[in-house]
Each structure stands twice: as C-alpha cells, then as structure tokens.
Design an enzyme around this catalytic site. Structure first.
Site, PDB file in Angstrom:
ATOM      1  N   TRP A  77     107.214 -11.786 102.822  1.00 46.74           N
ATOM      2  CA  TRP A  77     106.207 -12.502 102.684  1.00 46.74           C
ATOM      3  C   TRP A  77     104.718 -11.696 102.565  1.00 46.74           C
ATOM      4  O   TRP A  77     104.589 -10.641 103.548  1.00 46.74           O
ATOM      5  CB  TRP A  77     106.163 -13.120 104.021  1.00 46.74           C
ATOM      6  CG  TRP A  77     105.035 -14.025 104.427  1.00 46.74           C
ATOM      7  CD1 TRP A  77     104.929 -15.695 104.121  1.00 46.74           C
ATOM      8  CD2 TRP A  77     103.593 -14.079 105.012  1.00 46.74           C
ATOM      9  NE1 TRP A  77     103.724 -16.239 104.361  1.00 46.74           N
ATOM     10  CE2 TRP A  77     103.047 -15.335 104.821  1.00 46.74           C
ATOM     11  CE3 TRP A  77     103.006 -12.837 105.278  1.00 46.74           C
ATOM     12  CZ2 TRP A  77     101.515 -15.465 105.220  1.00 46.74           C
ATOM     13  CZ3 TRP A  77     101.677 -13.068 105.993  1.00 46.74           C
ATOM     14  CH2 TRP A  77     100.909 -14.308 105.638  1.00 46.74           C
ATOM     15  N   GLY A 104     106.442  -5.827 108.584  1.00 43.89           N
ATOM     16  CA  GLY A 104     105.182  -5.345 109.750  1.00 43.89           C
ATOM     17  C   GLY A 104     104.075  -5.015 108.682  1.00 43.89           C
ATOM     18  O   GLY A 104     104.103  -5.180 107.709  1.00 43.89           O
ATOM     19  N   LYS A 490     101.314 -30.908 111.342  1.00 47.37           N
ATOM     20  CA  LYS A 490     102.601 -31.263 110.833  1.00 47.37           C
ATOM     21  C   LYS A 490     102.225 -31.733 109.338  1.00 47.37           C
ATOM     22  O   LYS A 490     102.797 -31.565 108.253  1.00 47.37           O
ATOM     23  CB  LYS A 490     103.381 -32.285 111.598  1.00 47.37           C
ATOM     24  CG  LYS A 490     104.085 -31.879 112.736  1.00 47.37           C
ATOM     25  CD  LYS A 490     105.377 -31.295 112.580  1.00 47.37           C
ATOM     26  CE  LYS A 490     105.038 -29.636 112.523  1.00 47.37           C
ATOM     27  NZ  LYS A 490     104.486 -28.850 113.682  1.00 47.37           N
ATOM     28  N   HIS A 509      80.141 -37.963 115.524  1.00 49.83           N
ATOM     29  CA  HIS A 509      78.790 -36.897 115.615  1.00 49.83           C
ATOM     30  C   HIS A 509      79.050 -36.066 114.365  1.00 49.83           C
ATOM     31  O   HIS A 509      78.754 -35.237 114.370  1.00 49.83           O
ATOM     32  CB  HIS A 509      79.324 -36.047 116.758  1.00 49.83           C
ATOM     33  CG  HIS A 509      79.210 -36.856 118.283  1.00 49.83           C
ATOM     34  ND1 HIS A 509      77.652 -37.084 118.822  1.00 49.83           N
ATOM     35  CD2 HIS A 509      80.055 -37.503 119.075  1.00 49.83           C
ATOM     36  CE1 HIS A 509      78.139 -37.749 119.856  1.00 49.83           C
ATOM     37  NE2 HIS A 509      79.330 -38.243 119.939  1.00 49.83           N
ATOM     38  N   LYS A 608     107.885 -18.577 109.132  1.00 45.95           N
ATOM     39  CA  LYS A 608     108.409 -19.222 110.431  1.00 45.95           C
ATOM     40  C   LYS A 608     107.763 -18.243 111.593  1.00 45.95           C
ATOM     41  O   LYS A 608     107.471 -18.739 112.545  1.00 45.95           O
ATOM     42  CB  LYS A 608     110.041 -19.220 110.722  1.00 45.95           C
ATOM     43  CG  LYS A 608     110.527 -20.037 111.856  1.00 45.95           C
ATOM     44  CD  LYS A 608     110.280 -21.333 111.844  1.00 45.95           C
ATOM     45  CE  LYS A 608     110.723 -21.989 113.327  1.00 45.95           C
ATOM     46  NZ  LYS A 608     109.926 -23.131 113.384  1.00 45.95           N
TER      47      LYS A 608
HETATM   48  O1  M6R Z   1     106.771 -18.837 117.120  1.00 46.60           O
HETATM   49  P1  M6R Z   1     105.494 -19.436 117.788  1.00 46.60           P
HETATM   50  O2  M6R Z   1     105.837 -20.571 118.492  1.00 46.60           O
HETATM   51  O3  M6R Z   1     104.680 -18.375 118.396  1.00 46.60           O
HETATM   52  O4  M6R Z   1     104.840 -19.727 116.474  1.00 46.60           O
HETATM   53  C1  M6R Z   1     103.461 -20.260 116.784  1.00 46.60           C
HETATM   54  C2  M6R Z   1     102.952 -20.972 115.454  1.00 46.60           C
HETATM   55  O5  M6R Z   1     102.809 -19.920 114.331  1.00 46.60           O
HETATM   56  C3  M6R Z   1     103.781 -22.133 114.882  1.00 46.60           C
HETATM   57  O6  M6R Z   1     103.865 -23.086 115.844  1.00 46.60           O
HETATM   58  C4  M6R Z   1     103.300 -22.635 113.684  1.00 46.60           C
HETATM   59  O7  M6R Z   1     102.063 -23.371 113.854  1.00 46.60           O
HETATM   60  C5  M6R Z   1     104.215 -23.715 113.050  1.00 46.60           C
HETATM   61  N1  M6R Z   1     104.203 -23.458 111.667  1.00 46.60           N
HETATM   62  C6  M6R Z   1     103.974 -25.092 113.316  1.00 46.60           C
HETATM   63  O8  M6R Z   1     104.751 -26.016 112.874  1.00 46.60           O
END
Ligand code: M6R
Length: 613
Positions: A77, A104, A490, A509, A608
């Site tokens: 990524w 990282g 979503k 507003h 993810k």
């Molecule tokens: O692994 P985490 O729950 O800390 O991740 C937080 C967000 O990156 C995560 O919820 C993100 O917004 C998802 N793509 C939502 O579907």
C-alpha cells in the site's frame, strides 16, 4: 500498511509466500513482490509486479518458477512513491547482498538517504524501504557481515515504524526480521518457520506463533528461531496458540468477504455477549476491571478511528444515559496532538478492530504516559493495543478480511453496551432488575439481526435503483445520528458515492442547499422521542426534491405517508438500536458497490489496517 510474509524450511518457499500474501491483500494491494534464495545458482532472485497479487502469481507461475526453500514476499500500500514495479518490494542493495520487505514508514529516510549517497550508494526507487535496506547493507559490510550487529546499528538510526523481513545473499536459508510499531508475528510448524504481518497469512500452516515486540529482532533458520533485543542480546519469548478457525478466514460460499461477514453478525454478537456473561451476570474479571475502580470512575474517554470512532459516538449516548459518567469521544488522530487534560479518575477506552491503527496506538501510549487507566476493545488477539492497554476486552468477531468493517463494528457495540450496563449497576444508577432486562433484550439481538438479513433482497432491489447516485445524505438524531455516521462511511468507502451523515437538525444550517431533485436522503428513526423530529426534517428535504428512504421499527407504519421506501427493523431497547439499524445500511452500501462494479472487499486507496498516521 502493507503485508509481509517469509518462509524458510523444507518446502518450496514461493507458493507458501503467495498463499500467505493472498490473505494479507487487505493490508494493501497496489503491487507485490517476492525474493527467493535459489540454491542452484546461490543467489537471491527477485520478482515484482505492479497491481494486485494475481499479477505476481501469473508472472511466477503460481510460485513454481521460483526455486528455493527460503524467501520473503510483500503486498504493498504505497506511502513513498507511486505504485510501480520499481517501487514494489522487495528492495535490494546495489550488489543484492541485502534484500528486504518492509511495512511501516521510515520518517528520517531523506536524511539517511543523503548519508548513504555521500558514501557512494545510488538509489533506484522513491521508497523509504530502499534506504533502510541500503543502510543495513552499509553496516553489514562495515561489521564484516555480522547480520545482527548490522541490523541493530541500522535500526537504532531509524526513526519511524517498521516490520522488516531481511535476507542476506551469503546466508542461505536464513531470514531475519525486526519490528517497531508495525505488526509482526513468527510462526513454526514441523517443516518450517514463518514471518507474517498477521495471523491469517500462516493460519493454514500453523497455529503456533510468537508476537514480536517493539525493538526486537528474530533469526529464523531451518533448525531454529532465535529472538534478540535491539542490542543483539538473546531473549526468550512465549509461544501462543491461535484458536481461530481457518475456515472463518475464507469466503465460505459468499461472493465477497463483506457479505460473509455481514451474515456472521448474529453469531459474533452472541459470542461476544457470552464471552462476558457468567451465570447471567456481566463478568469482567478476565478483563481485569474491578468494581472498586468503576465506582470511583468520573469520566470516560473513548478514542478511535473510522467505524470504531462511530462506536464511540454510540457509546457516548448509551453510557451517559445509563450512568452518571461523562463521556468524551475523540478521533485518535486529533486526540493525540491536543494534549488533553485528563482527570485522575478517568478511564480511556481505545476501540480498534486491528489493534494496530497507528493513531489509536499513539493515543494509547500518550495516555499511558500520563498514568491514566486504559482499556482496549480489540479484535485481533495479541495486537499492539491489546497488549499495551492496561485492560483488554476482546471482541469475539474472528478474522475480519473485508476492508469495510461490519462484524467487528457489531461486536464492539456489544462490548460498549456491556460496559454501560456494568458501570450503571456498579455505580448504582441502574437497578438489578433493569440490568437483567437489558441483558435479556441483548440476547434477542442475534435473532433480530437474522430477521433483518432475510429482507436483503428488497434492499438489493432498492440499491439497484440508486446505483448511479452521485450524492447521498444520512440523517438522524441522537443514537440515530451515530448510526448515520457509520451508514454513510459504509456507503462512501465501498461504493465511491459521495455521502454525508448529518444530525437531522443541522441540515438547514447550510447543507440543505445541496438537495436536488432525486437526491437520496436516508432517515434513521429508531428513537421514539426523536423520530418524529427527524421525520419533519425529511418532509423539508422532500419538498425540495429529495427521494426518501427511512429506517424505523416495525409498527411505525404511518411513516409510509411521507417516506418513499421504508425498511423496518425489529423493536428493541432504545439503547441497542444501532445493532439493528446498521444492518440495512451495510447491505445498502454492499449492493450499491456490487451494482457499480467496485471491488467490494478491497476498495481503492484503502487498507484494512491503517498502521501509518
Ligand atoms: O482497526 P481499527 O478498528 O482501529 O480501524 C479503524 C478504521 O481504520 C476502520 O474502522 C475503517 O474506518 C474501516 N475502513 C471502516 O469500514
């Protein structure tokens, strides 16, 4: 972000690495590459390809074109440099003595690059990884080919985060790895040893893993695994057995992981609930939270990112309604830089599916420095947040693969309800009977979610009508607003439709000027006292041309006089409506995404696990 896998053992490495990487594509998928030590020619061979892993699979004939039993691989990524073959990992030193994959960000890479350029190194990519690879090479040569010393010397100079897999061309069969602030596990089975960014990558081969901590290094050979601290001193580590079901990391007959995970929610809700109930009472002993501490609690901070933050918004409404505790909800990326004044009798709750989100982890560490109690609500066992928080409440969601969270979000909600009821009882704001009634009601949630899922064809039909929508608005008040935040996220993340969530009362507003003929406005009306007010706001946008979808509880049939399309959810305690009303919104996002031909499980630009800030 990015995913790394390494293998050394009796079997051919490349197919094992490819299989592992295929389970890590959720961490990044803009290019991929592998390096394998070829015993015949006594050299490390490297193959990289831009785009999805499939490209690398084809290029290497499913790994069969790469001979050798020791290798490392990477799915990327992009952070430094565009997705391209040149920037793809593995990266290598000029003579290919050192080859590395990295997850990282090396923050001081410009400075290190300049240092190396002055020493005569040339650079072929825009990545920070090439710099760290060449820095290791520099010290490898300076230390007369001492791998641990060279790693130690290089990594001490590095600022930022890394999980690194490294091979040296004069050390066949050996992989080195090191970690700081990016996840890294080591696994072993009878035939070989593995490194990986996450458990699913090696779950089909072993359940025996070690979690590598910050500033630790590992040496894996066919014979043994040795762990070291950053000074090169050998250390011991405890082996952990993973209980996850390998099947649950597969699609199980569904077209996408997201749909599978949506359907797993009744089970996840039930499992998470049961994990914290004993003899019909909430039992948080294993979490470590005790009644004494809860009694003195005055303020709760909830810190998270994305969907987990939306759970935090729900939590504020629920906890403040059920207890006398004040709740502040913050985005981790904001909280960590605003030097919050946290009173002593506070508990800071960090919510995270992955347990590795960089901002959430940094916020946790900042709070710990202030010696304030921290609770992690985390899904991934052994993740950084789970290990570093003072107390950890695990959501029992199993591995979540789709980038868009569904089941982990639902499991997090359950933890929040349990925490609220527990606090209410301990602090005396809720009578025992009320707590029991609420727990009884929570036990009905899995069946109620199941019932909503039986209506999914109707939502698919509606989604197809709006597949070409450009803008959408989600409006609601109170807890319904919290649901809107998640429904809207979503929608945008998996369907690429611009969408916004608004507290219904805020629309006029400014935002109402965006309403045009046919704009879809989704109104959430599960809160009896506030639903009517939201309905009035919906009438206002309808008279300006909006097309209305409503989500409300069975029985509120008069809404059909105003709203064009209504989805009904079963009645429940008002505090728990997020668990039900979110389901149609997850389905709406999913079906619009499918209708638009978007890669549902791996939407563009996302990953993810967001391990960079
Ligand atoms: O692994 P985490 O729950 O800390 O991740 C937080 C967000 O990156 C995560 O919820 C993100 O917004 C998802 N793509 C939502 O579907």
């Amino acid at each position: 972000m990015c995913g790394i896998v390494g293998y050394t053992g009796d079997e051919s490495a490349a197919p094992i690495i490819l299989e592992g990487l295929s389970k890590l594509e959720y961490r990044g998928y803009d290019s991929a590459g592998m390096a394998v030590f070829n015993d015949k020619i006594q050299k490390i061979e490297i193959v990289k390809e831009k785009g999805r892993l499939q490209g690398l699979i084809e290029k290497t004939n499913a790994g069969n074109a790469m001979m050798g039993c020791c290798g490392i691989g990477h799915t990327r990524w992009a952070t430094h440099g565009i997705p391209s073959q040149k920037n793809a990992h593995p990266h290598f030193s000029d003579d290919k003595m050192v080859v590395a994959v990295h997850n990282g960000i090396i923050e001081n890479f410009h400075e290190l690059k300049e240092y190396l350029q002055n020493k005569g190194y040339e650079f072929y990519s825009e990545t920070d990884t090439e710099t760290v690879t060449k820095l290791i090479d520099y010290y490898y040569k300076k230390t007369e080919h001492n791998p641990l010393e060279s790693l130690s010397k290089a990594l001490i100079r590095v600022r930022g985060s890394y999980a690194l897999g490294i091979m040296f061309s004069d050390r066949p069969g050996v992989i080195y790895a090191a970690r700081k602030d990016s996840p890294l596990i080591v696994g072993k089975n009878d035939g070989g040893k593995f490194i990986a960014s996450d458990v699913p990558a090696i779950l089909s081969r072993t359940r025996n893993v070690y979690y590598i901590d910050n500033m630790e290094m590992v040496e894996l050979s066919g014979e043994e695994i040795k762990f070291y601290n950053i000074d090169g001193e050998e250390i011991t580590k405890e082996q952990v057995t993973i209980n996850w079901d390998a099947q649950s990391a597969e699609k199980g007959g569904y077209e996408h992981f997201m749909m599978k995970e949506i359907h797993e929610q009744p089970k996840v809700v039930k499992d998470t609930l049961q994990a914290f109930l004993k003899d019909g009472q909430i039992d948080l002993k294993d979490v470590g939270l005790n009644e004494e501490m809860m009694k003195s609690l005055k303020k709760l901070y909830i810190i998270a990112c994305g969907s987990a933050y939306h759970v935090g918004v729900t939590a504020k409404y629920v906890i403040e309604d059920l207890t006398d505790v004040m709740v502040e909800v913050d985005l981790a990326s904001e909280f960590r830089y605003r030097d919050p004044k946290i009173p002593e009798d506070s508990l800071v709750v960090i919510i995270s599916q992955s347990g590795e989100t960089a901002d959430s982890l940094a916020a946790l560490r900042m709070v710990k420095e202030k010696e304030i109690n921290t609770l992690g609500i985390v899904n991934v066992v052994g993740s950084s947040i789970a290990r570093e928080a003072d107390y950890t409440m695990y959501t029992i969601a199993g591995p979540e693969i789709a980038v868009a969270t569904t089941k982990a979000y639902s499991a997090q909600l359950i933890c929040i309800y349990l925490l609220a009821i527990y606090m209410g009882r301990v602090k005396g704001s809720l009578e025992e009977k009320v707590c029991q009634d609420m727990l009884q009601e929570m036990m009905t949630l899995p069946d109620k979610i199941e019932k909503i899922l039986t209506d999914k064809d109707r939502i698919q039909w509606f989604a197809n009508k709006f597949a070409s929508a450009k803008d959408m608005f989600f409006i609601g008040r109170g807890l319904d607003y919290a649901i809107c935040l998640e429904g809207s996220l979503k929608m945008k993340e998996i369907s690429y439709v611009h969408s916004e969530a608004y507290a219904a009362g805020e629309l006029k507003h400014g935002t109402i000027s965006l309403i045009e003929d046919g704009t879809l406005v989704v109104g959430l009306m599960t809160q009896t006292s506030l639903g009517e007010k939201t309905l009035s706001n919906m009438v206002e946008v309808k008279s300006r041309g909006a097309y209305l979808m409503g989500v409300t509880e069975y029985g509120n049939y008069n809404i059909e006089n105003t709203v064009n399309f209504v989805v009904y959810v079963p009645k429940t305690d008002a505090h728990f409506t997020s668990s039900l009303a979110i389901i149609p919104l997850q389905l709406l996002g999913y079906y619009i995404s499918v209708a638009r031909g978007v890669d549902v499980d791996k939407p563009r630009n996302l990953a993810k696990s967001v391990t960079v800030e």
